[in-house]
Design a protein around this motif. Structure first.
Motif, PDB file in Angstrom:
ATOM      1  N   GLN A 124      57.375  35.445   0.736  1.00 17.87           N
ATOM      2  CA  GLN A 124      57.602  35.793   2.094  1.00 17.87           C
ATOM      3  C   GLN A 124      56.162  36.221   2.533  1.00 17.87           C
ATOM      4  OE1 GLN A 124      60.040  34.746   3.779  1.00 17.87           O
ATOM      5  NE2 GLN A 124      58.588  34.933   5.497  1.00 17.87           N
ATOM      6  N   ALA A 125      55.585  37.352   2.018  1.00 19.97           N
ATOM      7  CA  ALA A 125      54.274  37.911   2.326  1.00 19.97           C
ATOM      8  C   ALA A 125      53.102  36.816   2.493  1.00 19.97           C
ATOM      9  CB  ALA A 125      53.904  38.903   1.610  1.00 19.97           C
ATOM     10  N   ASN A 128      54.046  34.304   5.164  1.00 18.81           N
ATOM     11  CA  ASN A 128      53.515  34.636   6.706  1.00 18.81           C
ATOM     12  C   ASN A 128      52.209  34.545   7.116  1.00 18.81           C
ATOM     13  OD1 ASN A 128      56.177  35.358   7.055  1.00 18.81           O
ATOM     14  ND2 ASN A 128      55.995  37.818   6.396  1.00 18.81           N
ATOM     15  N   ASP A 129      51.242  34.355   5.778  1.00 19.99           N
ATOM     16  CA  ASP A 129      49.781  34.256   6.471  1.00 19.99           C
ATOM     17  C   ASP A 129      49.478  32.855   6.785  1.00 19.99           C
ATOM     18  OD1 ASP A 129      47.121  34.848   6.357  1.00 19.99           O
ATOM     19  OD2 ASP A 129      46.783  34.702   4.173  1.00 19.99           O
ATOM     20  N   ALA A 132      53.234  29.313   9.334  1.00 16.27           N
ATOM     21  CA  ALA A 132      53.881  28.566  10.377  1.00 16.27           C
ATOM     22  C   ALA A 132      52.986  27.687  10.945  1.00 16.27           C
ATOM     23  CB  ALA A 132      54.320  29.451  11.442  1.00 16.27           C
TER      24      ALA A 132
END
Length: 237
Positions: A124-125, A128-129, A132
């Motif tokens: 997830q981390a 998130n970078d 998207a």
């Protein structure tokens, strides 16, 4: 053979990092992050545990390196087509390439699957970078094909998940697939046939005209036996 690559440096460093990454990939695939230890990885790599800490610092840093490289490989495969491509050719090529990658690198897919099953905190981390924005670019390709009348209107998100999961199934569930294929090994159930079936199903669902495959996948006749061997090895180690 591991799909991961050392980060650079001299020959000794590259050789040691390659051994560590390959051992870490197999260990994380078998035990997950929590169950794996630097001692187990060092034993599998045939190196002192101190070497692992010297090159990567900690188990978490090593795990992030392994997972990060696998994620890059996945993203690179989805970057292989653009809005100027014909969707039938591009999607068929992607499916062939992903099946080939899954056959050659089943351990990488298992590491990714174990991370998701365990909650996906590290993943997830990483996602998130900038993920998207990257995914929006991939979705734009599907939208462009639809706007050009080359493909039916399909939601890019579930389509991407379908493309990913349908090809990775043959690596992440090697024991299951191998158990089904290996005893009978029916003619035509090699990698070429699997790729052709998946391509036909996905292209039909997307309203895209099928195209004739331009190349064969690597060693399709050995696909089921490799899956069975991979599943058995992971269970026994």
């Amino acid at each position: 053979m591991s799909s991961l690559t050392p980060r650079g440096g001299g020959r000794v460093r590259q050789n040691n990092e390659a051994l560590i990454l390959a051992a870490a990939e197999e260990t994380f695939a078998e035990y997950g992050y929590k169950g794996a230890s630097m001692g187990l990885i060092a034993q599998r790599a045939g190196l002192p545990k101190a070497n692992l800490h010297y090159y990567f610092g900690s188990k978490l840093a090593l795990y992030k390196t392994v997972l990060g490289q696998i994620l890059v490989l996945w993203k690179n495969s989805l970057d292989s087509f653009s809005s100027t491509d014909e969707p039938g050719e591009a999607l068929a090529r992607y499916i062939r390439d992903e099946l080939d990658f899954a056959w050659r690198n089943p351990i990488a897919s298992k590491v990714f699957a174990m991370e998701v099953i365990s909650g996906g905190a590290c993943l997830q981390a990483m996602l998130n970078d900038g993920f998207a924005d990257w995914f929006a670019g991939r979705a734009a390709v599907f939208s462009a094909w639809t706007a050009a009348g080359k493909m039916a209107e399909v939601d890019p998100l579930p389509l991407t998940f379908l493309l990913w999961s349908s090809t990775r199934q043959y690596a992440e569930f090697a024991a299951q697939i191998g158990a089904i294929f290996q005893p009978r090994r029916p003619e035509g159930q090699g990698l070429d046939a699997i790729g052709a079936n998946l391509t036909a199903i996905i292209l039909k669902g997307c309203g895209v005209k099928a195209v004739r495959a331009r190349q064969r996948l690597a060693n399709p006749s050995q696909f089921s036996s490799n899956l069975a061997a991979t599943g058995a090895r992971l269970r026994m180690e």
